[in-house]
Motif scaffolding. Sequence first.
Motif, PDB file in Angstrom:
ATOM      1  N   SER A  78       0.871  -1.171   0.000  1.00 48.53           N
ATOM      2  CA  SER A  78       0.000   0.000   0.000  1.00 48.53           C
ATOM      3  C   SER A  78       0.910   1.222   0.000  1.00 48.53           C
ATOM      4  O   SER A  78       2.133   1.095   0.018  1.00 48.53           O
ATOM      5  CB  SER A  78      -0.943   0.003   1.203  1.00 48.53           C
ATOM      6  OG  SER A  78      -0.230   0.214   2.394  1.00 48.53           O
ATOM      7  N   SER A  79       0.303   2.373  -0.015  1.00 49.66           N
ATOM      8  CA  SER A  79       1.116   3.586   0.016  1.00 49.66           C
ATOM      9  C   SER A  79       0.428   4.641   0.856  1.00 49.66           C
ATOM     10  O   SER A  79      -0.786   4.611   1.053  1.00 49.66           O
ATOM     11  CB  SER A  79       1.360   4.125  -1.399  1.00 49.66           C
ATOM     12  OG  SER A  79       0.140   4.540  -1.966  1.00 49.66           O
ATOM     13  N   THR A  80       1.234   5.545   1.342  1.00 52.25           N
ATOM     14  CA  THR A  80       0.678   6.691   2.043  1.00 52.25           C
ATOM     15  C   THR A  80       0.061   7.607   0.992  1.00 52.25           C
ATOM     16  O   THR A  80       0.448   7.571  -0.181  1.00 52.25           O
ATOM     17  CB  THR A  80       1.767   7.453   2.824  1.00 52.25           C
ATOM     18  OG1 THR A  80       2.778   7.866   1.903  1.00 52.25           O
ATOM     19  CG2 THR A  80       2.376   6.588   3.914  1.00 52.25           C
ATOM     20  N   ILE A  81      -0.869   8.392   1.399  1.00 51.42           N
ATOM     21  CA  ILE A  81      -1.499   9.334   0.482  1.00 51.42           C
ATOM     22  C   ILE A  81      -0.807  10.678   0.638  1.00 51.42           C
ATOM     23  O   ILE A  81      -0.659  11.189   1.745  1.00 51.42           O
ATOM     24  CB  ILE A  81      -3.005   9.472   0.778  1.00 51.42           C
ATOM     25  CG1 ILE A  81      -3.689   8.135   0.531  1.00 51.42           C
ATOM     26  CG2 ILE A  81      -3.619  10.573  -0.064  1.00 51.42           C
ATOM     27  CD1 ILE A  81      -5.136   8.103   0.932  1.00 51.42           C
ATOM     28  N   SER A  82      -0.371  11.201  -0.470  1.00 47.96           N
ATOM     29  CA  SER A  82       0.279  12.503  -0.466  1.00 47.96           C
ATOM     30  C   SER A  82      -0.592  13.477  -1.247  1.00 47.96           C
ATOM     31  O   SER A  82      -0.966  13.220  -2.388  1.00 47.96           O
ATOM     32  CB  SER A  82       1.659  12.416  -1.105  1.00 47.96           C
ATOM     33  OG  SER A  82       2.223  13.698  -1.188  1.00 47.96           O
ATOM     34  N   PHE A  83      -0.914  14.595  -0.634  1.00 43.75           N
ATOM     35  CA  PHE A  83      -1.726  15.598  -1.297  1.00 43.75           C
ATOM     36  C   PHE A  83      -0.868  16.653  -1.987  1.00 43.75           C
ATOM     37  O   PHE A  83      -1.383  17.537  -2.645  1.00 43.75           O
ATOM     38  CB  PHE A  83      -2.694  16.253  -0.297  1.00 43.75           C
ATOM     39  CG  PHE A  83      -3.709  15.278   0.223  1.00 43.75           C
ATOM     40  CD1 PHE A  83      -4.752  14.861  -0.577  1.00 43.75           C
ATOM     41  CD2 PHE A  83      -3.605  14.762   1.502  1.00 43.75           C
ATOM     42  CE1 PHE A  83      -5.699  13.949  -0.119  1.00 43.75           C
ATOM     43  CE2 PHE A  83      -4.543  13.852   1.973  1.00 43.75           C
ATOM     44  CZ  PHE A  83      -5.592  13.443   1.161  1.00 43.75           C
ATOM     45  N   GLU A  84       0.421  16.545  -1.830  1.00 41.13           N
ATOM     46  CA  GLU A  84       1.353  17.460  -2.482  1.00 41.13           C
ATOM     47  C   GLU A  84       1.775  16.855  -3.818  1.00 41.13           C
ATOM     48  O   GLU A  84       2.232  15.715  -3.872  1.00 41.13           O
ATOM     49  CB  GLU A  84       2.579  17.692  -1.603  1.00 41.13           C
ATOM     50  CG  GLU A  84       2.274  18.272  -0.229  1.00 41.13           C
ATOM     51  CD  GLU A  84       1.687  19.669  -0.293  1.00 41.13           C
ATOM     52  OE1 GLU A  84       2.067  20.448  -1.190  1.00 41.13           O
ATOM     53  OE2 GLU A  84       0.827  19.977   0.551  1.00 41.13           O
ATOM     54  N   LEU A  92       4.380   1.001   1.495  1.00 43.71           N
ATOM     55  CA  LEU A  92       4.312   0.230   2.731  1.00 43.71           C
ATOM     56  C   LEU A  92       4.057  -1.238   2.407  1.00 43.71           C
ATOM     57  O   LEU A  92       3.460  -1.558   1.382  1.00 43.71           O
ATOM     58  CB  LEU A  92       3.172   0.751   3.614  1.00 43.71           C
ATOM     59  CG  LEU A  92       3.153   2.240   3.924  1.00 43.71           C
ATOM     60  CD1 LEU A  92       1.832   2.620   4.581  1.00 43.71           C
ATOM     61  CD2 LEU A  92       4.325   2.600   4.818  1.00 43.71           C
ATOM     62  N   VAL A  93       4.487  -2.127   3.281  1.00 42.30           N
ATOM     63  CA  VAL A  93       4.152  -3.544   3.190  1.00 42.30           C
ATOM     64  C   VAL A  93       3.262  -3.848   4.386  1.00 42.30           C
ATOM     65  O   VAL A  93       3.624  -3.550   5.529  1.00 42.30           O
ATOM     66  CB  VAL A  93       5.409  -4.439   3.204  1.00 42.30           C
ATOM     67  CG1 VAL A  93       5.030  -5.912   3.204  1.00 42.30           C
ATOM     68  CG2 VAL A  93       6.309  -4.109   2.027  1.00 42.30           C
ATOM     69  N   HIS A 137      -7.947  -0.641   9.277  1.00 43.58           N
ATOM     70  CA  HIS A 137      -7.868  -2.085   9.036  1.00 43.58           C
ATOM     71  C   HIS A 137      -9.063  -2.565   8.214  1.00 43.58           C
ATOM     72  O   HIS A 137      -8.911  -3.363   7.286  1.00 43.58           O
ATOM     73  CB  HIS A 137      -7.808  -2.848  10.360  1.00 43.58           C
ATOM     74  CG  HIS A 137      -6.511  -2.699  11.083  1.00 43.58           C
ATOM     75  ND1 HIS A 137      -5.300  -3.101  10.558  1.00 43.58           N
ATOM     76  CD2 HIS A 137      -6.230  -2.192  12.300  1.00 43.58           C
ATOM     77  CE1 HIS A 137      -4.333  -2.849  11.423  1.00 43.58           C
ATOM     78  NE2 HIS A 137      -4.870  -2.291  12.490  1.00 43.58           N
ATOM     79  N   LEU A 138     -10.252  -2.090   8.542  1.00 42.11           N
ATOM     80  CA  LEU A 138     -11.454  -2.492   7.827  1.00 42.11           C
ATOM     81  C   LEU A 138     -11.364  -2.094   6.355  1.00 42.11           C
ATOM     82  O   LEU A 138     -11.642  -2.907   5.459  1.00 42.11           O
ATOM     83  CB  LEU A 138     -12.685  -1.864   8.483  1.00 42.11           C
ATOM     84  CG  LEU A 138     -14.031  -2.318   7.944  1.00 42.11           C
ATOM     85  CD1 LEU A 138     -15.055  -2.324   9.073  1.00 42.11           C
ATOM     86  CD2 LEU A 138     -14.520  -1.439   6.830  1.00 42.11           C
ATOM     87  N   LEU A 139     -10.966  -0.875   6.090  1.00 40.50           N
ATOM     88  CA  LEU A 139     -10.847  -0.418   4.705  1.00 40.50           C
ATOM     89  C   LEU A 139      -9.757  -1.180   3.957  1.00 40.50           C
ATOM     90  O   LEU A 139      -9.933  -1.538   2.788  1.00 40.50           O
ATOM     91  CB  LEU A 139     -10.589   1.088   4.662  1.00 40.50           C
ATOM     92  CG  LEU A 139     -11.764   1.942   5.135  1.00 40.50           C
ATOM     93  CD1 LEU A 139     -11.358   3.402   5.241  1.00 40.50           C
ATOM     94  CD2 LEU A 139     -12.966   1.774   4.223  1.00 40.50           C
ATOM     95  N   ALA A 147      -9.148  -6.833  -4.428  1.00 42.13           N
ATOM     96  CA  ALA A 147      -7.998  -7.228  -5.239  1.00 42.13           C
ATOM     97  C   ALA A 147      -7.966  -8.749  -5.443  1.00 42.13           C
ATOM     98  O   ALA A 147      -7.554  -9.225  -6.520  1.00 42.13           O
ATOM     99  CB  ALA A 147      -6.701  -6.754  -4.576  1.00 42.13           C
ATOM    100  N   LEU A 148      -8.399  -9.503  -4.449  1.00 39.15           N
ATOM    101  CA  LEU A 148      -8.437 -10.966  -4.589  1.00 39.15           C
ATOM    102  C   LEU A 148      -9.428 -11.395  -5.657  1.00 39.15           C
ATOM    103  O   LEU A 148      -9.265 -12.450  -6.270  1.00 39.15           O
ATOM    104  CB  LEU A 148      -8.804 -11.633  -3.270  1.00 39.15           C
ATOM    105  CG  LEU A 148      -7.729 -11.742  -2.207  1.00 39.15           C
ATOM    106  CD1 LEU A 148      -8.280 -12.416  -0.952  1.00 39.15           C
ATOM    107  CD2 LEU A 148      -6.509 -12.484  -2.702  1.00 39.15           C
TER     108      LEU A 148
END
Length: 150
Positions: A78-84, A92-93, A137-139, A147-148
């Motif tokens: 996954s990744s962090t969200i960047s608004f810049e 991230l793993v 976690h839920l999201l 994805a599965l």
Amino acid sequence: MESFLQLIHEITKYGSEPVSDSNKLVSLKKSLGDLYALYLNLNSNFDEQLYEEVQRLDYAEVYAYVKVNFPEFGWYRSSTISFEIDQNPELLVEDAIDDLTDLIIDLSEVAWRLKNTSLNDGLWYFNTLMKIHSEAHLLNILIYLKALEA
């Protein structure tokens, strides 16, 4: 309250027993969607009474059951969200088994509170745990389940 406890059970059972159901992924996805809808529409009030603290479930035990029930779950990126615009998101793993384990432990605490304290206490804890911990976690699990399917 009984329908809320039943919904919690539909999710937490995967962390306490082997579940043989050929539609586990679909059932889990539906239950998580129902839980999220409930959270988004919830109004809770703080119960000012003092209650004994709940004994949290053993993480390793819940994790082991989730792993047995969902052998297809594993690590994902996954990744962090960047608004810049000029910033790159951080990769991230993460672990789908951990996501469901944490959610099950939090929901088990909510169920205990609903049964042993008061409705307001249980709903307030549910709302608070979702805001500070469980919602992510839920999201993540919902995205992972999508994805599965692909």
